[in-house]
Design a protein around this motif. Structure first.
Motif, mmCIF file in Angstrom:
data_model
loop_
_atom_site.group_PDB
_atom_site.id
_atom_site.type_symbol
_atom_site.label_atom_id
_atom_site.label_comp_id
_atom_site.label_asym_id
_atom_site.label_seq_id
_atom_site.Cartn_x
_atom_site.Cartn_y
_atom_site.Cartn_z
ATOM 1 N N THR A 116 -2.378 4.346 -2.667
ATOM 2 C CA THR A 116 -1.616 5.474 -3.208
ATOM 3 C C THR A 116 -2.368 6.761 -2.908
ATOM 4 O OG1 THR A 116 -2.685 5.593 -5.375
ATOM 5 C CG2 THR A 116 -0.899 3.979 -5.122
ATOM 6 N N GLY A 117 -1.781 7.872 -3.241
ATOM 7 C CA GLY A 117 -2.447 9.151 -3.084
ATOM 8 C C GLY A 117 -3.689 9.265 -3.947
ATOM 9 N N ASP A 118 -3.748 8.456 -4.994
ATOM 10 C CA ASP A 118 -4.911 8.442 -5.888
ATOM 11 C C ASP A 118 -5.944 7.395 -5.485
ATOM 12 O OD1 ASP A 118 -3.663 10.404 -7.369
ATOM 13 O OD2 ASP A 118 -2.890 9.020 -8.883
ATOM 14 N N GLY A 119 -5.701 6.667 -4.407
ATOM 15 C CA GLY A 119 -6.603 5.606 -3.968
ATOM 16 C C GLY A 119 -5.937 4.257 -4.081
ATOM 17 N N ARG A 146 7.555 0.754 -17.211
ATOM 18 C CA ARG A 146 7.500 2.221 -17.105
ATOM 19 C C ARG A 146 6.122 2.766 -17.474
ATOM 20 N NH1 ARG A 146 12.487 4.940 -16.494
ATOM 21 N NH2 ARG A 146 14.243 3.574 -16.933
ATOM 22 N N ALA A 147 5.418 2.074 -18.341
ATOM 23 C CA ALA A 147 4.086 2.521 -18.755
ATOM 24 C C ALA A 147 3.054 2.340 -17.635
ATOM 25 C CB ALA A 147 3.639 1.762 -19.997
ATOM 26 N N ASN A 148 3.378 1.554 -16.619
ATOM 27 C CA ASN A 148 2.478 1.335 -15.494
ATOM 28 C C ASN A 148 2.726 2.451 -14.472
ATOM 29 O OD1 ASN A 148 1.192 0.464 -13.151
ATOM 30 N ND2 ASN A 148 1.599 -1.681 -13.584
ATOM 31 N N PRO A 149 1.730 3.284 -14.194
ATOM 32 C CA PRO A 149 1.960 4.427 -13.301
ATOM 33 C C PRO A 149 2.257 4.058 -11.853
ATOM 34 C CG PRO A 149 -0.364 4.282 -13.904
ATOM 35 C CD PRO A 149 0.368 3.255 -14.718
ATOM 36 N N VAL A 150 2.055 2.815 -11.456
ATOM 37 C CA VAL A 150 2.299 2.454 -10.060
ATOM 38 C C VAL A 150 3.757 2.691 -9.672
ATOM 39 C CG1 VAL A 150 2.794 -0.014 -10.343
ATOM 40 C CG2 VAL A 150 1.715 0.801 -8.255
ATOM 41 N N HIS A 151 4.681 2.590 -10.615
ATOM 42 C CA HIS A 151 6.093 2.791 -10.256
ATOM 43 C C HIS A 151 6.347 4.222 -9.795
ATOM 44 C CE1 HIS A 151 7.877 5.208 -13.528
ATOM 45 N NE2 HIS A 151 6.907 4.691 -14.257
ATOM 46 N N ALA A 152 5.555 5.175 -10.243
ATOM 47 C CA ALA A 152 5.719 6.565 -9.824
ATOM 48 C C ALA A 152 4.858 6.894 -8.598
ATOM 49 C CB ALA A 152 5.367 7.500 -10.970
ATOM 50 N N LEU A 176 4.229 4.819 -5.972
ATOM 51 C CA LEU A 176 4.696 4.191 -4.733
ATOM 52 C C LEU A 176 6.167 4.478 -4.479
ATOM 53 C CD1 LEU A 176 3.133 0.616 -4.897
ATOM 54 C CD2 LEU A 176 2.431 2.537 -3.484
ATOM 55 N N PRO A 177 6.475 5.015 -3.331
ATOM 56 C CA PRO A 177 7.895 5.178 -2.992
ATOM 57 C C PRO A 177 8.504 3.830 -2.619
ATOM 58 C CG PRO A 177 6.515 5.921 -1.171
ATOM 59 C CD PRO A 177 5.587 5.551 -2.302
ATOM 60 N N ASP A 178 9.823 3.722 -2.701
ATOM 61 C CA ASP A 178 10.505 2.496 -2.282
ATOM 62 C C ASP A 178 10.136 2.173 -0.842
ATOM 63 O OD1 ASP A 178 11.730 2.201 -4.706
ATOM 64 O OD2 ASP A 178 13.690 2.924 -4.050
ATOM 65 N N GLY A 179 9.867 0.910 -0.583
ATOM 66 C CA GLY A 179 9.564 0.464 0.764
ATOM 67 C C GLY A 179 8.120 0.679 1.187
ATOM 68 N N ALA A 180 7.262 1.172 0.300
ATOM 69 C CA ALA A 180 5.855 1.381 0.650
ATOM 70 C C ALA A 180 5.193 0.031 0.921
ATOM 71 C CB ALA A 180 5.131 2.103 -0.482
ATOM 72 N N PRO A 181 4.297 -0.036 1.899
ATOM 73 C CA PRO A 181 3.620 -1.304 2.175
ATOM 74 C C PRO A 181 2.643 -1.660 1.056
ATOM 75 C CG PRO A 181 2.730 0.426 3.573
ATOM 76 C CD PRO A 181 3.890 1.020 2.828
#
Length: 84
Positions: free
Chosen positions: A15-18, A39-45, A47-52
């Motif tokens: 991610t942009g944060d590492g 929703r409480a897990n920040p990974v959903h925000a 990673l864009p859809d389709g990210a590897p």
């Protein structure tokens, strides 16, 4: 069979944060997988859809004592290992 028997995966993404790693249950869907992120897990925000991503599935594993090896009794030389 492994995916059905052990659906909990370690999902790793850049991610942009590492690097971000999460344990998520994933189900096989066609050529890919589908899962749910709270929703409480920040990974959903992050990673864009389709990210590897890398999904690591694990089956059973166990410690193997050096005493398990027949050569240990003969040579007294054996090291512990991990059966994975």
């Amino acid at each position: 069979r492994l995916f059905h028997a052990c659906p909990l995966a370690a999902l790793v993404a850049q991610t942009g944060d590492g690097l971000d790693a999460n344990h998520l249950p994933l189900l096989r869907e066609g050529e890919g997988f589908v899962g749910h992120v709270a929703r409480a897990n920040p990974v959903h925000a992050l990673l864009p859809d389709g990210a590897p991503v890398l999904a690591i599935f694990r089956a059973g594993d166990a410690y193997v004592s050096p005493n398990w090896y027949p050569s240990k009794a003969e040579t007294h030389k054996a090291v512990p290992t991990w059966n994975y």
